[in-house]
Design an enzyme around this catalytic site. Structure first.
Site, PDB file in Angstrom:
ATOM      1  N   CYS A   1      17.635  29.056  74.657  1.00 34.97           N
ATOM      2  CA  CYS A   1      16.774  27.981  75.149  1.00 34.97           C
ATOM      3  C   CYS A   1      15.468  27.912  74.350  1.00 34.97           C
ATOM      4  O   CYS A   1      14.931  26.841  74.108  1.00 34.97           O
ATOM      5  CB  CYS A   1      16.467  28.175  76.627  1.00 34.97           C
ATOM      6  SG  CYS A   1      16.149  29.893  77.044  1.00 34.97           S
TER       7      CYS A   1
ATOM      8  N   LYS B   1      25.559  33.402  90.922  1.00 34.51           N
ATOM      9  CA  LYS B   1      26.726  32.782  90.317  1.00 34.51           C
ATOM     10  C   LYS B   1      26.586  32.827  88.805  1.00 34.51           C
ATOM     11  O   LYS B   1      25.717  32.161  88.247  1.00 34.51           O
ATOM     12  CB  LYS B   1      26.882  31.320  90.774  1.00 34.51           C
ATOM     13  CG  LYS B   1      28.215  30.740  90.260  1.00 34.51           C
ATOM     14  CD  LYS B   1      28.250  29.227  90.226  1.00 34.51           C
ATOM     15  CE  LYS B   1      27.643  28.614  88.995  1.00 34.51           C
ATOM     16  NZ  LYS B   1      28.416  28.919  87.763  1.00 34.51           N
TER      17      LYS B   1
ATOM     18  N   GLU C   1      18.011  18.778  72.507  1.00 39.16           N
ATOM     19  CA  GLU C   1      18.444  20.163  72.328  1.00 39.16           C
ATOM     20  C   GLU C   1      19.919  20.184  71.940  1.00 39.16           C
ATOM     21  O   GLU C   1      20.759  19.650  72.647  1.00 39.16           O
ATOM     22  CB  GLU C   1      18.233  20.930  73.641  1.00 39.16           C
ATOM     23  CG  GLU C   1      18.428  22.422  73.487  1.00 39.16           C
ATOM     24  CD  GLU C   1      18.234  23.165  74.808  1.00 39.16           C
ATOM     25  OE1 GLU C   1      18.601  22.601  75.860  1.00 39.16           O
ATOM     26  OE2 GLU C   1      17.722  24.299  74.784  1.00 39.16           O
TER      27      GLU C   1
ATOM     28  N   GLU D   1      14.289  27.702  84.636  1.00 41.24           N
ATOM     29  CA  GLU D   1      14.070  28.030  83.238  1.00 41.24           C
ATOM     30  C   GLU D   1      15.083  27.190  82.466  1.00 41.24           C
ATOM     31  O   GLU D   1      16.284  27.452  82.537  1.00 41.24           O
ATOM     32  CB  GLU D   1      14.264  29.529  83.033  1.00 41.24           C
ATOM     33  CG  GLU D   1      13.537  30.073  81.828  1.00 41.24           C
ATOM     34  CD  GLU D   1      14.404  30.040  80.600  1.00 41.24           C
ATOM     35  OE1 GLU D   1      15.186  30.973  80.400  1.00 41.24           O
ATOM     36  OE2 GLU D   1      14.320  29.048  79.853  1.00 41.24           O
TER      37      GLU D   1
END
Lengths: 307, 478, 308
Positions: free
Chosen positions: B292, B184, B389, B258
């Site tokens: 990331c 997806k 983040e 991840e």
């Protein structure tokens, strides 16, 4: 060439021996030369020799390489080594994969040549060529994996970073198998070049033509000139010059039998060449790592880690 | 008016032919949803609608998993590795052949500069398929035993920041090891995944080996929680990663995650300054900071603080922000309105917390989602902008005095994905690398990726590695 | 211009204390800048600017007055078919032909640059080098391109290299001094950075990459490091020094890449023939061909431009 189904017909091209009408087309026959430094020279000796099929029918005159041709081939291989070994592993893998694409494109030609050289039926010939192409692909995929399988970080007992890396040994001479003119040839050449070595290969004496056609594929691929060099001629005449050459780092003796093989191994000891001894190999079986590993040196590096 | 004004240099859109609407790619064919609905994907640079895409419902996901299971059992897992390899090589080649088209499509849908998608994303996509193609027939040498087996059907959910590259990171190793997949893509960036489905068709990949089900969070959940999959691979936010870990805990499914990061980019006084500044810029402004492993915390040694910051500000003034399809653009659009809102919110928090905010003068286009490269100085570890983040082009600058202090500050985070070290001293690099609790350490470089190089996080940045020999483990029954 | 600085104590310490250059990073930055796409109006501007920055060069053993005259004619009117093409910045010759160039270029605005100091090797006594400089200046050169003593540099005798540049600058009088570093022989980018600073501290008006007689000559990464050096030097010492890459710049595309490098490294103050030059010969025709193509819309051919 498409009506080779009549297997009694010899030769690789040429009008049907039965054609008697004036309209029969004469084929343009190929000249089979050496492949050195990316070019196709004839032997500097000006000699050639007759290549026949398994029924002793004329196939072609192949170049009969001299010791000077062998010397020139080693020079070309040494010249090409710097660039080829410095290329990224990814690049080498790409270049070698492309060779497989070109081989696939010329599948019919190779099937015809292998069948003529080895006296194989249609199905056998196709199986051999398919296996050769797949073998080439297998080796191409090793280029960017050898360092991971063969290298390591070593946990030394001290404040040091320590790692071992495989590096190509240099120029590899290959005495290619006598009977297996394509699959055997691929199986002894590819494992050397995948890691960055360059090669001087002596094709099968009896059946050199598929190897020469392979060199044509190399010349039209992205393999730089000199990375693979192909000599045709008398094994007994050429091999000793390669085995004793002080600028050759390794030698594969697969295409030599005793007593020649023993003499070659003894000569190779003069500069401690890495040697692959001849054996009774079944080229259809999956190869292991040993040829690739024979042509790899291991470099271990230390560096302190401190603030 | 600058002396040397670069004229517009747009990459042509005409190389891409977009359909008006896309179905789901199940069992080798595009087809309509049975229980889903349509949604639109837009260009974040202009807000224009690019295409209509299908959101897969639970029954669609079920069909996809069934197709993948059938292909696994009847076709793919029994196929010799050397034949699987050749399919992957074909895919790699087709990606190379259609490279320009894929790059333009990626920039249109994601907002990233064409120079990045052309020079970084797409070449890496091809390289990943090439690399893993070569493992398919060599698994006995990978260090997992003489005959490692695949897991079965993998459900894979990927993010919007490197759409096609994240797809490659997931699909290439899965297929090489003999698994089949249902993937997806992110809801804001489905288009290159759908183009990839076409590539699978061009490669004559057996039906069901790769299935692409587009959709949003619900589709992802349906896929991850489907009882018919053996393996879950997720790249995305730590928050969702934890949900997935919880959901899969009572099952037999193998999971790799991840997730996010808040990487420290550590610059020592003896760093090669000009390259370090490039590394800082690259670390946080590459891909608009939607990375990331972005170097979102600059830890600069106090003794060279003024010099480094002055160089950094001077360098930021040459960054070009604008049309992603312009070949000279350095900083593209923020991927969505939602992400832009989040970046703005956290930036306001930064100011409220007392840090000093600075951006180079920057003209933002009227339409689309844009945020200028931004630096916050006077940041301390306690500030939210040093801990959370942001996932945008915002750099938080902190200082340190000694290597030990740098390590301590760098590790003082629940994340552990990556870190950067800038110094000319080899022993210091290796010392820092051995002490940084991060899955990737970049020394005198940053944001470098390679299919041979394992990538993944420590701690809440996730578990499992993608890339390299290590990347095979996630898809083998070992 | 500027007074030459005194001998610097701890010169070696200063030069070795400059920040290092990571080659991989520098090459990556140069490569990214080389991927800039300069089109339409920007390209037109860049082509004309590049032409106006050329030091049109002939440095052959076989040079004659005739050859130099032909080159000067081209320098003043590069495009036979288009008088709107700008003139080049200078003509660069050996000292014994400087007088020919001086006569041909008088009043044109094109500078007369002469190499000196036993170009290209520099391997002779300081006495001879200074005599070479004075000879060139008295023949009419208003720019002097000197070579540094690379042997002394690589042996670590920075003071000797420094003192020679100071002496040459003095012998130049009013002439501008370009200091050739011969980066191909210095090899590392750390050396390029150090030699750049050394040349600027010693009073050079320009730092120049190469003699063109050694490969590699000018490259983008080397020029990048030199542009960073002049930028930082102006910042710390308040004096602007020019940069000249020379040798190996053959195509308009190359030249434009150098301009992008200047624009995004040192900045637009250097985008001017007074502060940036391109040492080249065959480059000029490629620039003219590109210029013509932009004006006419057709690809041109070598027959339409002069070979002098």
């Amino acid at each position: 060439m498409s009506d080779m189904a009549d297997s009694d017909r010899g030769g690789l091209g040429g009008s049907s021996p039965r054609a008697s009408t004036a309209s029969a087309r004469i084929a343009v026959r190929k000249t089979y030369k050496l492949y050195i430094g990316g070019a196709f020279p004839r032997s500097e000796s000006g000699r050639s020799y007759v290549v026949t099929d398994q029924k002793d029918r004329f196939l072609a005159n192949a170049a009969l390489a001299s010791r000077k041709d062998a010397r020139d081939a080693v020079t070309a291989a040494r010249k090409a080594f710097g660039g080829w070994s410095a290329a990224t592993a990814y690049n080498r893998g790409q270049v070698l994969y492309r060779v497989a694409e070109l081989l696939e494109g010329r599948r019919a030609q190779f099937v015809a040549e292998v069948r003529a050289a080895e006296g194989l039926g249609a199905r056998q010939g196709e199986a051999v060529v398919d296996a050769a192409i797949d073998r080439w692909v297998w080796y191409a995929g090793w280029a960017d994996k050898l360092a991971q399988v063969r290298g390591s970080a070593n946990p030394v007992a001290g404040p040091y970073f320590n790692f071992s890396l495989p590096e190509p040994t240099g120029v590899v001479a290959v005495i290619a198998p006598q009977a297996s003119s394509l699959l055997g040839f691929v199986s002894v050449v590819a494992p050397a070049v995948v890691s960055g070595n360059t090669v001087v290969a002596v094709a099968s004496e009896r059946s050199p033509l598929p190897a020469v056609s392979l060199s044509e594929v190399l010349a039209t691929s992205d393999v730089p000139g000199g990375v693979i060099n192909v000599l045709t001629g008398r094994t007994e005449e050429i091999a000793p010059w390669l085995a004793s050459h002080m600028d050759v780092n390794a030698i594969d003796l697969s295409g030599a039998t005793s007593p020649l093989a023993d003499d070659l191994a003894a000569a190779a000891a003069e500069n401690l060449k890495r040697v692959v001894k001849p054996g009774d190999e079944d080229w259809t079986l999956a190869p292991g790592l040993d040829r690739m590993l024979t042509y790899l040196e291991t470099k271990t590096v230390w560096h302190p880690a401190s603030n | 008016m600058p002396k040397f004004e670069y004229a517009p240099a747009p990459e042509s859109r005409s190389i891409v032919s977009l359909r008006e609407s896309y179905g789901l790619f199940i069992n080798g064919e595009f087809g309509p949803s049975v229980d889903g609905r349509a949604f639109k994907t837009i260009s974040p640079a202009t807000e224009e609608v690019l295409a209509e895409v299908t959101e897969a419902g639970p029954a669609d996901v079920d069909r996809a998993v069934t197709a993948a299971r059938k292909a696994y059992e009847h076709t793919w897992s029994a196929m010799p590795g050397r034949e699987r390899a050749k399919y992957l090589f074909r895919i790699a080649r087709i990606v190379q052949e259609r490279a320009r088209e894929l790059a333009v499509l990626e920039s249109l849908d994601n907002g990233k500069p064409i120079r990045e998608s052309r020079d970084v994303d797409i070449p890496l996509v091809a390289a990943h398929f090439f690399y893993y193609a070569g493992w398919a027939d060599k698994l006995e040498y990978a260090g997992y035993g003489p005959a490692p087996r695949p897991l079965g059907v993998a459900g894979q959910v990927i993010p919007w920041n490197f759409p096609l590259l994240m797809l490659a990171w997931k699909i290439a190793p899965a297929l090489a090891c003999g698994n089949t997949v249902v993937l997806k893509p992110a809801e804001t960036t489905p288009l290159t995944a759908l183009a990839f489905a076409e590539i699978c068709q061009q490669a004559d990949l057996p039906p069901g080996v790769v299935n692409i089900v587009t959709g949003a969070g619900e589709t992802g959940r349906a896929l991850v929680e489907h009882p018919g999959i053996d393996k879950v691979a997720f790249t995305g936010s730590t928050e969702v990663g934890k949900q997935i870990a919880r959901a899969c805990a009572p099952t037999r499914k193998k999971v790799t995650l991840e997730l996010g990061g808040k990487a420290a980019n550590v610059v020592f006084e003896d760093a090669p300054v000009d390259q370090a500044v490039e590394g800082i810029v690259n670390g946080i402004f590459f891909n608009q900071g939607h990375v990331c492993c972005a170097g979102s915390r600059l830890l600069v040694q106090e003794s060279v603080y003024d010099e480094v910051l002055a160089s950094l500000r001077r360098r930021l003034a040459t960054l070009r922000l604008g049309d992603p399809l312009d070949k000279n653009t350095d900083v593209g659009a923020i991927n969505s309105a939602a992400q832009l809102a989040k970046i703005r919110e956290l930036s306001e928090v930064g100011e409220a917390e007392g840090a000093q905010r600075w951006s180079p003068p920057c003209e933002l286009p009227v339409k689309g989602f844009w945020f200028p490269p931004t630096i916050f100085t006077g940041v301390s570890q306690a500030h939210r902008i040093a801990r959370e983040e942001i996932f945008g082009p915002v750099l938080s600058v902190l200082t340190f005095r000694t290597p030990a202090e740098a390590v301590e500050k760098a590790n003082n985070t629940p994340y552990g994905l990556s870190a950067g070290v800038w110094t000319e001293k080899g022993s210091l690099i290796l010392w820092m690398a051995s002490r940084l609790r991060a899955g990737v350490v970049w020394a005198n470089t940053f944001n470098k990726f390679d299919p041979t190089s394992p990538f993944g996080g420590y701690k809440e940045s996730g578990y499992g590695r993608e890339g390299g020999r290590h990347g095979l483990e996630a898809y083998l029954d070992v | 211009m500027s007074a030459p600085t005194q001998a610097i104590p701890e010169l070696r310490g200063f030069l070795h204390g400059l920040p290092g250059v990571d080659r991989v990073g520098a090459e990556a930055r140069a490569a990214t800048l080389a991927s800039r796409s300069i089109k339409t109006t920007a390209k037109q501007w860049a082509l004309d600017m590049a032409i106006s920055m050329i030091d049109l060069t002939t440095l052959e053993g076989q040079d004659t007055p005739g050859k130099v005259r032909a080159l000067c004619a081209k320098a003043k009117r590069p495009d036979p078919a288009d008088p709107t093409a700008p003139m080049v910045a200078a003509v660069c010759v050996y000292p014994d032909l400087a007088h020919v160039a001086a006569v041909e270029l008088k009043g044109s605005g094109v500078h007369v640059a002469s190499v000196a100091t036993a170009f290209p090797s520099g391997r002779t006594s300081l006495e001879v080098k200074l005599a070479d400089v004075k000879y060139a200046v008295s023949a009419g050169a208003d720019e002097v391109d000197m070579v540094i003593d690379r042997g002394a540099f690589l042996a670590g005798d920075y003071q000797l290299v420094f003192d020679e540049i100071v002496a040459v600058k003095q012998a130049c009088g009013d002439a501008h001094l370009k200091v050739i570093l011969e980066t191909g022989e210095l090899v590392t980018l750390d050396n390029v950075r150090r030699a750049s600073w050394l040349a600027m501290l010693a009073g050079g008006d320009f730092i120049k990459t190469s003699t063109g007689k050694v490969a590699p000559a000018a490259t983008l990464p080397v020029t990048l490091v030199m542009l960073e050096a002049v930028r930082d030097f102006r910042e710390s010492h308040g004096r602007q020094v020019g940069v000249k890459p020379a040798g190996g710049i053959r195509t308009a595309k190359d030249a434009i890449r150098y301009l992008v490098l200047v624009n995004e490294t040192a900045g637009e103050d250097w985008l001017d023939p007074d502060w940036f030059r391109l040492g080249a010969s065959s480059l000029l025709n490629d620039l003219l061909m590109q210029r013509t193509k932009m004006m006419t819309g057709r690809y041109s051919g070598p027959d339409y431009f002069t070979l002098d």
